[in-house]
Motif scaffolding. Sequence first.
Motif, short mmCIF file in Angstrom:
data_model
loop_
_atom_site.label_atom_id
_atom_site.label_comp_id
_atom_site.label_asym_id
_atom_site.label_seq_id
_atom_site.Cartn_x
_atom_site.Cartn_y
_atom_site.Cartn_z
N ARG A 1 0.85 -1.19 0.00
CA ARG A 1 0.00 0.00 0.00
C ARG A 1 0.88 1.24 0.00
NH1 ARG A 1 -1.30 -2.51 4.38
NH2 ARG A 1 -1.22 -0.67 5.71
N GLU A 2 0.70 2.10 -0.99
CA GLU A 2 1.43 3.36 -1.03
C GLU A 2 0.77 4.37 -0.09
OE1 GLU A 2 3.14 3.72 -5.46
OE2 GLU A 2 0.99 3.30 -5.38
N TYR A 3 1.40 5.51 0.05
CA TYR A 3 0.98 6.47 1.07
C TYR A 3 -0.50 6.84 0.99
CZ TYR A 3 0.90 10.58 4.05
OH TYR A 3 0.58 11.48 5.04
N PRO A 4 -1.06 7.16 -0.18
CA PRO A 4 -2.48 7.55 -0.19
C PRO A 4 -3.42 6.46 0.30
CG PRO A 4 -1.40 8.24 -2.22
CD PRO A 4 -0.44 7.33 -1.50
N GLN A 5 -3.04 5.18 0.20
CA GLN A 5 -3.87 4.08 0.66
C GLN A 5 -3.30 3.41 1.91
OE1 GLN A 5 -4.05 1.86 -3.17
NE2 GLN A 5 -6.27 2.13 -3.01
N SER B 1 2.60 10.41 8.96
CA SER B 1 3.92 11.00 8.73
C SER B 1 4.63 10.33 7.56
CB SER B 1 4.78 10.89 9.99
OG SER B 1 4.19 11.61 11.06
N SER B 2 4.62 9.01 7.55
CA SER B 2 5.26 8.26 6.47
C SER B 2 4.77 6.82 6.50
CB SER B 2 6.79 8.30 6.59
OG SER B 2 7.23 7.45 7.63
N VAL B 3 5.10 6.08 5.47
CA VAL B 3 4.70 4.68 5.41
C VAL B 3 5.41 3.85 6.48
CG1 VAL B 3 4.08 4.73 2.96
CG2 VAL B 3 6.45 4.23 3.64
N LEU B 4 6.49 4.36 7.04
CA LEU B 4 7.19 3.67 8.11
C LEU B 4 6.58 3.95 9.47
CD1 LEU B 4 10.94 4.11 7.06
CD2 LEU B 4 9.38 2.22 6.58
N GLY B 5 5.58 4.80 9.53
CA GLY B 5 4.92 5.09 10.80
C GLY B 5 5.66 6.07 11.68
N ARG B 6 6.56 6.85 11.11
CA ARG B 6 7.34 7.82 11.89
C ARG B 6 7.88 8.89 10.97
NH1 ARG B 6 12.62 6.72 10.63
NH2 ARG B 6 13.09 4.60 9.90
N VAL B 7 8.38 9.98 11.57
CA VAL B 7 9.02 11.06 10.81
C VAL B 7 10.46 10.67 10.54
CG1 VAL B 7 9.66 13.48 10.79
CG2 VAL B 7 7.52 12.79 11.87
N ARG B 8 10.89 10.76 9.30
CA ARG B 8 12.29 10.52 8.94
C ARG B 8 13.01 11.87 9.02
NH1 ARG B 8 10.37 7.44 3.54
NH2 ARG B 8 9.01 9.27 3.62
N LEU C 1 14.25 5.32 -0.68
CA LEU C 1 13.29 5.43 0.41
C LEU C 1 12.20 4.37 0.29
CD1 LEU C 1 12.88 9.31 0.28
CD2 LEU C 1 14.27 8.01 1.90
N ALA C 2 11.66 3.97 1.44
CA ALA C 2 10.50 3.08 1.45
C ALA C 2 9.27 3.86 1.00
CB ALA C 2 10.30 2.52 2.86
N VAL C 3 8.51 3.27 0.09
CA VAL C 3 7.32 3.96 -0.44
C VAL C 3 6.05 3.15 -0.24
CG1 VAL C 3 8.61 5.30 -2.13
CG2 VAL C 3 7.75 3.05 -2.75
N VAL C 4 6.13 1.98 0.40
CA VAL C 4 4.94 1.18 0.72
C VAL C 4 4.97 0.86 2.20
CG1 VAL C 4 4.74 0.19 -1.58
CG2 VAL C 4 6.10 -0.98 0.14
N VAL C 5 3.80 0.55 2.75
CA VAL C 5 3.67 0.28 4.17
C VAL C 5 4.19 -1.13 4.47
CG1 VAL C 5 2.07 0.08 6.12
CG2 VAL C 5 1.67 1.79 4.34
N PRO C 6 5.20 -1.26 5.33
CA PRO C 6 5.64 -2.60 5.73
C PRO C 6 4.82 -3.09 6.91
CG PRO C 6 7.14 -0.96 6.60
CD PRO C 6 6.06 -0.20 5.87
N ASP C 7 3.75 -3.82 6.65
CA ASP C 7 2.90 -4.31 7.73
C ASP C 7 3.67 -5.26 8.63
OD1 ASP C 7 0.41 -3.05 7.27
OD2 ASP C 7 0.13 -4.30 5.51
N PRO C 8 3.42 -5.19 9.95
CA PRO C 8 4.11 -6.11 10.86
C PRO C 8 3.73 -7.55 10.59
CG PRO C 8 2.34 -4.94 11.99
CD PRO C 8 2.49 -4.30 10.64
N TRP D 1 3.82 11.02 -2.61
CA TRP D 1 3.64 9.71 -3.23
C TRP D 1 4.98 9.07 -3.57
CZ3 TRP D 1 3.31 9.15 -9.07
CH2 TRP D 1 3.24 7.80 -9.43
N ARG D 2 5.88 9.83 -4.19
CA ARG D 2 7.14 9.27 -4.66
C ARG D 2 8.15 9.00 -3.54
NH1 ARG D 2 6.96 6.49 -8.70
NH2 ARG D 2 9.19 6.79 -9.07
N THR D 3 7.92 9.58 -2.36
CA THR D 3 8.85 9.37 -1.24
C THR D 3 8.22 8.62 -0.08
OG1 THR D 3 8.33 11.52 -0.24
CG2 THR D 3 10.13 11.46 -1.85
N GLY D 4 6.91 8.37 -0.14
CA GLY D 4 6.27 7.60 0.91
C GLY D 4 6.07 8.34 2.22
N GLY D 5 6.07 9.66 2.20
CA GLY D 5 5.88 10.42 3.44
C GLY D 5 5.79 11.91 3.17
N LEU D 6 5.55 12.66 4.24
CA LEU D 6 5.33 14.10 4.14
C LEU D 6 6.62 14.91 4.21
CD1 LEU D 6 2.25 14.47 6.54
CD2 LEU D 6 2.22 14.57 4.05
#
Length: 373
Positions: A31-35, A128-135, A339-346, A273-278
């Motif tokens: 899932r990319e950032y918008p989803q 903040s980002s697909v990693l769940g934190r601010v880079r 950079l990671a651009v998709v959500v890495p689900d646990p 979208w292209r960087t996976g975060g804000l």
Amino acid sequence: MTDATTPDAAQPPAMPPPPVPPSAVPAPGPREYPQALRGPKHRWWRPLIGLVAMTGAVIVLVGALLLYAIGYMVAQTLGAELPNPTAVPNSWFVSPVGMLVTNLGLALGIPLALVAVWAQAGRAGLVSSVLGRVRWRLLLGAIGLSLLLLVPLTLGSDLLVTQLGLAPEGSDASGTGAGTEESGWWPLTPASGWAVLAIVILLTTPLQAAGEEYFFRGWLSQWIGSMLRWRWLALIVPAAVSALLFAFAHGAQSPWLFADRLVFGLIASLLVWRTGGLELAVGLHAANNLFAFGLAIAYDGLEESLLITEVAPIEGAVSISVTIVTTAVLLWWARRRRLAVVVPDPVAPVPAGPVPTGPVPGEPGRGEGETTA
């Protein structure tokens, strides 16, 4: 001799197939950032929870303003003096106190977005980002690189437009009123008390820019994207809606000024979208505002810069061009960072106990000593 219908006594009883390990259960696709909010817990009603949470938080803020209005009326009755909330002069907004209140008020978009995303998906950091934190290194690098690009590009384009005689009288390509043929870039003409105002802007403008990005490119884009199943639709619709609302939120403005802000909103969504975060969108936004406010302070034009409603076509075209060039370099820089651009689900935890060695239903058998590619 045994009967054909009687099972062989020597045959072991049938064993039930081993349970499918959690790792074999299909997980949501990338899932990319918008989803990002369409995770394992997503249901059709969860966006409603996010909207209710955002609405409730906004109501709390509006309630605080209403309490101040009530306090103002009580103070008037008792003969006390408080600032009238309905008659604030424009000069107050460009004072250090006014800039502080305005910037911190817009920065409230950060906690609002975090609360709404947490209520909907249970992971506030996904905004903040697909990693769940601010880079943070990415964010600080984006601010620095954006400033390194915006300053020479803006000043150089202003000089070029002025030399070609295309700049409108009394203005410049940056829209600040500085750098015209009559005044030039030197000497600087800051107003009295500029140092305090500069400190307030330096410390709070990044928060103001982040608040707007967290609300428009963050929560709003993800909230819309969580209701759309198709990838490209989830990329295009949130970008268009958030950019339009971002431009309209600046109030009355000329077509070229509206176009400048609309393009900025679309480009910010592209960066997200292209960087996976804000981070890059916030960095570009913060650098743009810091440079614009810095120029305005240097030439005592902060009120005109904040209340601007019209720019000439050449000014709008130059601003859009500078933003596009800066964005292209930012994307090139970000691409090199992989950079990671998709959500890495646990990954679901494997329960304790002996691991079954038999074949998993639906998969070819594996021996105990074999591994998968």
